[in-house]
Design an enzyme around this catalytic site. Structure first.
Site, PDB file in Angstrom:
ATOM      1  N   ASP A  68       0.823  -1.219   0.000  1.00 27.70           N
ATOM      2  CA  ASP A  68       0.000   0.000   0.000  1.00 27.70           C
ATOM      3  C   ASP A  68       0.853   1.263   0.000  1.00 27.70           C
ATOM      4  O   ASP A  68       0.441   2.298   0.524  1.00 27.70           O
ATOM      5  CB  ASP A  68      -0.952   0.034   1.216  1.00 27.70           C
ATOM      6  CG  ASP A  68      -1.683  -1.270   1.395  1.00 27.70           C
ATOM      7  OD1 ASP A  68      -2.298  -1.730   0.421  1.00 27.70           O
ATOM      8  OD2 ASP A  68      -1.625  -1.852   2.502  1.00 27.70           O
ATOM      9  N   LYS A  89       2.224   2.308  -5.000  1.00 27.59           N
ATOM     10  CA  LYS A  89       2.894   1.821  -6.220  1.00 27.59           C
ATOM     11  C   LYS A  89       2.089   2.185  -7.465  1.00 27.59           C
ATOM     12  O   LYS A  89       2.647   2.504  -8.499  1.00 27.59           O
ATOM     13  CB  LYS A  89       3.065   0.292  -6.180  1.00 27.59           C
ATOM     14  CG  LYS A  89       3.993  -0.190  -5.107  1.00 27.59           C
ATOM     15  CD  LYS A  89       4.051  -1.695  -5.066  1.00 27.59           C
ATOM     16  CE  LYS A  89       2.763  -2.339  -4.630  1.00 27.59           C
ATOM     17  NZ  LYS A  89       2.383  -2.091  -3.225  1.00 27.59           N
ATOM     18  N   GLY A 130      -4.336  -3.881  -4.359  1.00 22.37           N
ATOM     19  CA  GLY A 130      -5.297  -2.813  -4.580  1.00 22.37           C
ATOM     20  C   GLY A 130      -4.558  -1.550  -4.903  1.00 22.37           C
ATOM     21  O   GLY A 130      -3.891  -0.984  -4.060  1.00 22.37           O
ATOM     22  N   HIS A 131      -4.596  -1.167  -6.153  1.00 24.72           N
ATOM     23  CA  HIS A 131      -3.946   0.088  -6.536  1.00 24.72           C
ATOM     24  C   HIS A 131      -5.020   1.150  -6.708  1.00 24.72           C
ATOM     25  O   HIS A 131      -6.048   0.889  -7.304  1.00 24.72           O
ATOM     26  CB  HIS A 131      -3.233  -0.057  -7.874  1.00 24.72           C
ATOM     27  CG  HIS A 131      -2.087  -1.007  -7.828  1.00 24.72           C
ATOM     28  ND1 HIS A 131      -1.178  -1.033  -6.802  1.00 24.72           N
ATOM     29  CD2 HIS A 131      -1.700  -1.943  -8.693  1.00 24.72           C
ATOM     30  CE1 HIS A 131      -0.277  -1.964  -7.049  1.00 24.72           C
ATOM     31  NE2 HIS A 131      -0.582  -2.539  -8.185  1.00 24.72           N
ATOM     32  N   GLN A 160       1.707  -6.158  -3.663  1.00 26.01           N
ATOM     33  CA  GLN A 160       2.174  -6.369  -2.283  1.00 26.01           C
ATOM     34  C   GLN A 160       3.590  -5.781  -2.149  1.00 26.01           C
ATOM     35  O   GLN A 160       3.882  -4.819  -2.831  1.00 26.01           O
ATOM     36  CB  GLN A 160       2.143  -7.851  -1.875  1.00 26.01           C
ATOM     37  CG  GLN A 160       0.735  -8.424  -1.765  1.00 26.01           C
ATOM     38  CD  GLN A 160       0.273  -9.016  -3.074  1.00 26.01           C
ATOM     39  OE1 GLN A 160       1.014  -9.636  -3.797  1.00 26.01           O
ATOM     40  NE2 GLN A 160      -0.977  -8.815  -3.384  1.00 26.01           N
TER      41      GLN A 160
HETATM   42  P1  GDP Z   1      -0.535   0.636  -3.803  1.00 26.81           P
HETATM   43  O1  GDP Z   1      -1.232  -0.665  -3.685  1.00 26.81           O
HETATM   44  O2  GDP Z   1       0.907   0.526  -3.409  1.00 26.81           O
HETATM   45  O3  GDP Z   1      -0.716   1.293  -5.122  1.00 26.81           O
HETATM   46  O4  GDP Z   1      -1.157   1.601  -2.713  1.00 26.81           O
HETATM   47  P2  GDP Z   1      -2.686   2.005  -2.486  1.00 26.81           P
HETATM   48  O5  GDP Z   1      -3.271   2.429  -3.757  1.00 26.81           O
HETATM   49  O6  GDP Z   1      -3.382   0.997  -1.674  1.00 26.81           O
HETATM   50  O7  GDP Z   1      -2.497   3.206  -1.509  1.00 26.81           O
HETATM   51  C1  GDP Z   1      -2.018   4.354  -1.923  1.00 26.81           C
HETATM   52  C2  GDP Z   1      -3.009   5.440  -1.496  1.00 26.81           C
HETATM   53  O8  GDP Z   1      -2.289   6.564  -1.169  1.00 26.81           O
HETATM   54  C3  GDP Z   1      -3.943   5.831  -2.604  1.00 26.81           C
HETATM   55  O9  GDP Z   1      -5.188   6.210  -2.071  1.00 26.81           O
HETATM   56  C4  GDP Z   1      -3.256   7.024  -3.221  1.00 26.81           C
HETATM   57  O10 GDP Z   1      -4.134   7.920  -3.844  1.00 26.81           O
HETATM   58  C5  GDP Z   1      -2.628   7.633  -2.022  1.00 26.81           C
HETATM   59  N1  GDP Z   1      -1.369   8.326  -2.284  1.00 26.81           N
HETATM   60  C6  GDP Z   1      -0.378   7.963  -3.125  1.00 26.81           C
HETATM   61  N2  GDP Z   1       0.649   8.822  -3.047  1.00 26.81           N
HETATM   62  C7  GDP Z   1       0.288   9.752  -2.110  1.00 26.81           C
HETATM   63  C8  GDP Z   1       0.940  10.887  -1.551  1.00 26.81           C
HETATM   64  O11 GDP Z   1       2.059  11.230  -1.894  1.00 26.81           O
HETATM   65  N3  GDP Z   1       0.242  11.583  -0.580  1.00 26.81           N
HETATM   66  C9  GDP Z   1      -0.997  11.219  -0.157  1.00 26.81           C
HETATM   67  N4  GDP Z   1      -1.590  11.952   0.797  1.00 26.81           N
HETATM   68  N5  GDP Z   1      -1.638  10.164  -0.666  1.00 26.81           N
HETATM   69  C10 GDP Z   1      -1.003   9.436  -1.622  1.00 26.81           C
END
Ligand code: GDP
Length: 458
Positions: free
Chosen positions: A15, A18, A42-43, A250
């Site tokens: 999370d 990515k 979950g992206h 992950q």
């Molecule tokens: P992933 O699985 O690694 O892609 O991560 P997720 O999508 O589950 O979580 C990332 C969350 O953080 C999403 O809701 C993004 O919109 C948010 N996000 C990503 N980069 C940033 C950031 O630099 N600042 C903030 N506040 N939110 C972010």
């Protein structure tokens, strides 16, 4: 000549954001491939104020001109995949560029039931899986009892394979349901709601061979235009010198071999797995980008040395909206763990780091980073300990850095960042031994600061 493949991996417990980094780098790429995991990923991508959530489809799908592939290393639930395809189509997104490996394994209804039954059986010791059948599906793959995407295209073969796979499952589910009933009787409990109940009552209609074969053959018809030899498609891109992004799901500390076993995922999310899960060679990979949050989070059970259960942890949870994309579960939050990050850098052979969610730290002072652990017996660990018991009881030793109050949302260049935020990033890069190329200052795709400038075409 280094290969033109770039792997993007999570550097912590997942999370990390990515999806956004893949989305940004995909702009200058020709193809995006997922190489492991299932729909437990979950992206979330925010594009022009619109939020897109992906569980299976690579986030590159938002670019109609780029090949978007689900590699052989992924396990996929066709019902979920078709739901995602339909959802994208409804929002006007063209999915004609989606390719699915014929060798990817299918999550079958019995995998989902076994996942739930297994977790229920473990009780307090449960791993905290997402109960989507991913672990049992990978187990069947290793047992050579898996059903692959290509099997969907021949109903006769499909029926035979389901029959072979189903028999041992029915046995296991029957045993589990008997055990559960016994346990509940002993505990004097009545019936429970939901998925647990379905496991308790065998035989389950979802396990009917003929109905399952028909249902899955129908999925096969719908998916057929997308089924392809994705490894070959990757080679064509790489051999022509085009840029291929390998999108990890992950993260490093959830790696089946190198993470905090058994509180891990059932595949290998580290960079090396991109070669196996997509069918390319190590020489095809030119860069490995790790993505870490400016702090740390973890979903589910397992060791987490820098975890906070105080107001600071609450600040991270609320400001960072730390709730799972797939499950909605509250994430555990804590300080940045540099010992673990340096381990992830080495393990993946990272060439660059992205630090997301720097904005969430605004208002916290000091900012703490873990630089070593101390065991219960007082031993000092400068490196990530391989022994599970040590990690479970490890106390982090922190270095304190000055915090900042400014809202970072409007920062677009290094100079816009407060000096304390810059110093924080510099310390992370120095400790981890790898340059930070990008920092996130908000959820939007433009809310980033390129460190040392936007590389454009890498
Ligand atoms: P992933 O699985 O690694 O892609 O991560 P997720 O999508 O589950 O979580 C990332 C969350 O953080 C999403 O809701 C993004 O919109 C948010 N996000 C990503 N980069 C940033 C950031 O630099 N600042 C903030 N506040 N939110 C972010």
């Amino acid at each position: 000549m280094p290969g033109t493949g770039i792997v993007i991996v999570g550097a912590q417990w997942g999370d990390e954001g990515k999806g956004k980094v893949v989305d940004l780098l995909a702009e200058n790429a020709d193809a995006v491939v997922r190489f492991q995991g299932g729909n437990n990923a979950g992206h979330t991508i925010v594009r022009d104020g619109e939020e897109f959530k992906f569980h299976l489809i690579p986030s590159g799908i938002l670019y109609p001109d780029k090949l978007c592939m689900i590699g052989n290393g992924v396990v996929l639930d066709p019902r979920i995949l078709l739901g995602e395809i339909d959802g994208l189509k409804r929002r006007g997104i063209d999915v004609g560029n989606l390719r699915i490996s014929a060798n990817a394994h299918l999550i079958m209804p019995y995998h989902v039931l076994l996942d739930t039954a297994g977790e229920v059986k473990l009780g307090k010791l449960s791993i905290g899986t997402t109960r989507r059948g991913i672990g049992p599906c990978y187990a069947d793959k290793a047992l050579r009892l898996g059903i692959r995407v290509q099997d969907l295209l021949d109903e006769k073969i499909l029926r035979k394979k389901i029959m072979a796979a189903l028999e041992p499952k029915q046995q296991a589910l029957r045993e589990l349901s008997v055990q559960r009933r016994k346990l509940r009787k002993e505990a004097g409990e009545g019936s429970r709601e939901g998925a647990d109940q379905s496991v308790a009552e065998a035989p389950d209609p979802r396990l009917d061979l003929h109905a399952m074969t028909e249902e899955f053959a129908a999925y096969g018809h719908r998916l057929e235009p997308h089924i392809a030899d994705t490894a070959k498609l990757c080679w064509e891109e790489l051999d022509a010198g085009r840029r291929v992004l390998f999108e990890g799901a992950q993260a490093t500390l959830l790696d089946l071999d190198h993470g905090t076993y058994p509180f891990v995922t059932s595949s290998n999310p580290i960079a090396g797995a991109a070669t196996v899960g997509a069918g390319v060679g190590p020489g095809d990979i030119g860069e490995v980008w790790g993505v870490a949050k400016a702090y740390a989070t973890r979903v589910g059970a397992g060791p987490f040395p820098t975890e906070l259960s105080d107001a600071t942890g609450r600040h991270m949870l609320e400001r960072g909206h730390e709730y799972g994309t797939t499950t909605g579960r509250e994430r555990r939050c804590g300080w940045m763990d540099l010992v673990a990050l340096r381990y992830a850098v080495r393990l993946n052979g990272m060439t660059a780091l992205t630090i997301t969610k720097l904005d969430v730290l605004s208002g916290l002072d000091p900012l703490r980073v873990a630089v070593r652990y101390r065991s219960r017996e007082g031993a000092v660990f400068d490196e990530f300990p391989y022994h599970q018991s040590i990690l479970h009881s490890a106390e982090p030793e922190y270095e304190d850095l000055p915090g900042f109050d400014a809202d970072l949302g409007a920062c677009r260049s290094e100079d816009d960042l407060p000096a304390e935020a810059r110093a924080y990033l510099e310390r992370i890069a120095e400790f981890a031994g790898v340059p930070i190329r990008l920092a996130g200052v908000g959820p939007g795709r433009d809310e980033v600061v390129w460190i040392g400038g936007n590389p454009g075409v890498l």
